[in-house]
Design an enzyme around this catalytic site. Sequence first.
Site, short mmCIF file in Angstrom:
data_model
loop_
_atom_site.label_atom_id
_atom_site.label_comp_id
_atom_site.label_asym_id
_atom_site.label_seq_id
_atom_site.Cartn_x
_atom_site.Cartn_y
_atom_site.Cartn_z
N TYR A 1 -10.87 -23.88 16.46
CA TYR A 1 -11.49 -23.44 15.20
C TYR A 1 -10.43 -22.78 14.32
CZ TYR A 1 -16.10 -24.09 17.43
OH TYR A 1 -17.20 -24.60 18.06
N GLY B 1 -25.28 -28.85 10.15
CA GLY B 1 -24.18 -28.65 9.21
C GLY B 1 -24.61 -28.17 7.85
N HIS C 1 -14.16 -27.90 26.00
CA HIS C 1 -14.69 -28.23 24.68
C HIS C 1 -15.16 -29.68 24.57
CE1 HIS C 1 -14.29 -27.04 20.16
NE2 HIS C 1 -15.40 -27.69 20.39
N GLN D 1 -23.20 -27.35 26.19
CA GLN D 1 -23.30 -27.13 24.75
C GLN D 1 -23.35 -28.48 24.02
OE1 GLN D 1 -20.78 -25.05 21.10
NE2 GLN D 1 -20.69 -24.09 23.10
N SER E 1 -19.01 -28.48 27.00
CA SER E 1 -19.46 -28.75 25.64
C SER E 1 -19.22 -30.22 25.36
CB SER E 1 -18.66 -27.87 24.66
OG SER E 1 -18.98 -28.17 23.33
N ASN E 2 -20.20 -30.87 24.73
CA ASN E 2 -20.07 -32.28 24.34
C ASN E 2 -19.80 -33.20 25.53
OD1 ASN E 2 -20.20 -31.78 21.37
ND2 ASN E 2 -18.30 -30.67 21.77
N ASP F 1 -19.73 -17.24 19.99
CA ASP F 1 -19.09 -18.44 20.50
C ASP F 1 -18.01 -18.92 19.55
OD1 ASP F 1 -19.18 -20.90 22.37
OD2 ASP F 1 -19.44 -21.80 20.39
#
Length: 272
Positions: free
Chosen positions: A27, A188, A99, A154, A129-130, A22
Site C-alpha cells: 500500500y 471501491g 497477500h 481475506q 488474502s485473495n 489492516d
Amino acid sequence: TEVGEARTKVETALDLGMTLIDTADIYGVDTPGGFGAAEDLLGRVLASAPGLRDRMVLATKGGIRPGVPYDSSPAGLRAACEASLRRLRVEVIDLYQVHRPDLFTHPADVAATLAALREEGKVREVGVSNHTPAQTEALAAHLRDAGVPLASTQPELSVAHLDPLRDGTLDLAQRDGLAVLAWSPLAGGRMVSGEGLRPELVEVLDRLAAREGVDRAAVAIAFVLAHPSRPVALVGSQQPERLRAAARAVEVRLDRRDVYDLVQASEGAPLP
C-alpha cells in the site's frame, strides 16, 4: 501534519469500535512515498501515540514485490514480515497475511515460514488474502502439520462482488472457523456514487437505506455483515465523517427478503 491527520483517522475508527487496522507493505506503492509508505505512516502514528497500539488488532500483508510480482519463498516472506515490523515500529504483528498466492512456492514452505515467524513471536496469527478455497486448504493443511492454525481469509466481498458466496470461500471459512475479512465492501466507492452499478441494485439499496434511516453505504456494509460467516468489513474510507456513517451499518436490520432482493438486483437475474 501528515502524521497528525493519520492519527485522527485511526483514533476516529477506534472510537467507533473499528478495532481491526489492516494494511499491507504494497500500500502506497503508487504514491510519492512508494513501497511501504502506508505501513511507515502507521508506524509513525503509533510512535507518536503508543497507547493506540493496545486498542487495535494490527494486521498487515506481505508477499507482493514490485517487478516480481509474487514472492512467498522462505527468504522472501521472512524479509517482507521483518521489514513490516520495522516500518510499523512494533515488536509483533497480530495478524500476518499472505497477500496473494505465490504459485511457484510450495505451500509447505509458506507454512514453515509462517510457523517460524509465529514461534519467534514476530506474528501472533496468520491468514491469507485473495486465495482460492483450494489454495487456502493446501496451506491450512501444512500449517496444521506445523501445529499452527490458519486464522483468517481475506476475499473481495460486496453486494456488487458476490463470488465468495458461491465459490466455496465462505463455506470453507464456516467449516474451519476462519475469520473473514471482506475487502472493498463498498466496491471501491461505487456503493456511494452508484456509478457502474445496476440501476435495480441502486434502487434496492436506496429503498432499504430510506427504510433504515441510513445512507446507501451503511446498507451495503450491513449486507456483508449479515452473512453467517460473520465477516469483518474492511472500510477503506479516509474521511472521518464517512467512517461515522459506515459505522451505522451495525444498526441496520436486513431480513431474508432484503438480502435476497439485493442478491437478485446485483446479479440481474431471478434466483433459481
